[in-house]
Design an enzyme around this catalytic site. Sequence first.
Site, short mmCIF file in Angstrom:
data_model
loop_
_atom_site.label_atom_id
_atom_site.label_comp_id
_atom_site.label_asym_id
_atom_site.label_seq_id
_atom_site.Cartn_x
_atom_site.Cartn_y
_atom_site.Cartn_z
N PRO A 28 52.60 -17.51 33.90
CA PRO A 28 51.91 -16.37 34.51
C PRO A 28 50.40 -16.61 34.48
O PRO A 28 49.88 -17.25 33.56
CB PRO A 28 52.30 -15.19 33.61
CG PRO A 28 53.47 -15.66 32.81
CD PRO A 28 53.33 -17.14 32.68
N LYS A 29 49.69 -16.10 35.47
CA LYS A 29 48.23 -16.20 35.48
C LYS A 29 47.65 -14.92 34.89
O LYS A 29 47.73 -13.86 35.50
CB LYS A 29 47.70 -16.43 36.90
CG LYS A 29 46.20 -16.68 36.93
CD LYS A 29 45.70 -16.96 38.34
CE LYS A 29 44.22 -17.30 38.30
NZ LYS A 29 43.39 -16.25 37.69
N TRP A 30 47.06 -15.04 33.72
CA TRP A 30 46.52 -13.88 33.01
C TRP A 30 45.14 -13.51 33.55
O TRP A 30 44.34 -14.38 33.89
CB TRP A 30 46.44 -14.18 31.52
CG TRP A 30 47.80 -14.42 30.94
CD1 TRP A 30 48.47 -15.61 30.87
CD2 TRP A 30 48.68 -13.43 30.41
NE1 TRP A 30 49.71 -15.42 30.32
CE2 TRP A 30 49.87 -14.09 30.02
CE3 TRP A 30 48.58 -12.05 30.21
CZ2 TRP A 30 50.95 -13.42 29.45
CZ3 TRP A 30 49.65 -11.37 29.64
CH2 TRP A 30 50.81 -12.06 29.27
N ASP A 177 47.78 -11.85 37.43
CA ASP A 177 47.00 -12.26 38.60
C ASP A 177 47.69 -13.26 39.51
O ASP A 177 47.09 -13.73 40.46
CB ASP A 177 45.68 -12.86 38.06
CG ASP A 177 44.55 -12.76 39.05
OD1 ASP A 177 44.66 -11.99 40.00
OD2 ASP A 177 43.55 -13.46 38.84
N GLY A 178 48.94 -13.65 39.20
CA GLY A 178 49.61 -14.65 39.99
C GLY A 178 50.35 -15.63 39.11
O GLY A 178 50.84 -15.28 38.03
#
Length: 354
Positions: A28-30, A177-178
């Site tokens: 996951p994009k933090w 965030d993505g």
Amino acid sequence: MDLPVMPPVDPMLAKAVPEIPAGQHYEPKWDGFRAIVFRDGDEVEIGSRTTKPITRYFPEVVASALRELPERCVVDGELVVTNADATGLDFEALLQRIHPADSRVQQLARSTPAAFVVFDLLALDGEDLTGRPLSERRALLEEAVPGGGPGVYLTRTTTDLAEAQEWFETFEGAGLDGVIAKRTDLTYQQGKRAMTKIKHQRTADCVVAGYRVHKNDEAAVGSLLLGLYDDEGVLASVGVTSSFPMARRRELFAELQEWVTDAADHPWTAQAQASGTRTPREAESSRWNAGKDLSFVPLRPERVVEVRYDHMEGRRFRHTTQFSRWRPDREPETCTYAQLEVPVRFDLGEVLAG
């Protein structure tokens, strides 16, 4: 401090791609502050994305590192702050953590504590691991860092493309965030955009209600100021778009002169701001904008532009938007918050639980 990898470390970065690539390692994009944490016994240092030390702003993260990280290590990750009910991330609260007064730093550490989400291991004990492939670094990281909190968490990973796609679609509801994609043979390359990031891309029609002059050319536009109408019909400032070549900036400056209006007749007056309207000068007193000129040239709110954006932070665009096209077919009054896609809520605890 005596570690095999010493500060400062320039974090490895990611370049944007439109789709999740197949056959890679996914995370996951933090949405927080990138940070490298160095621990050598009782000493802890936190380095920022720009390599500057930010240790003093996060005393609770220092305590977490001493409690939950190996005695001698260097780890890469993200500092995040959760919202009041811990169901999502709160980037605005994280921004407030950078404060010059120590008393305020201590108070914020108690009221809005940050957590550290770890996703890479650069050194362990006396060994520099940056030359090892990601698959080995990740295995060592899982052995060395429990990652179950309450202050240090280990980011989730998968090599299943379908699962990564599901994360991309659902985790945004928790404020993420993505997705980040990394090759499993990737060594740690300081300062290089060696990873890839896949972020949400959406479009919105916005009112152009002003512009700022370019810092290097008084006859060129620096950025266009964007507005959306709320449920009460009030035009709120939501961000900017500024992706223009210099020649186009000069053309825009000339084109927009016929829409320039008196500040007193504009929706974003000082009085409007005082009454609660979000204006482009709202952040003028913020320490993030100390000394920054946030004045703007007001325009009659009659032109509509379509922009590309990734996601919202509260009532504004989280990042600078990308210009797409002018929309002469749209009436300004139709540019409302109602057009924006709202992510389905997703509990942050399920993301952290791994």
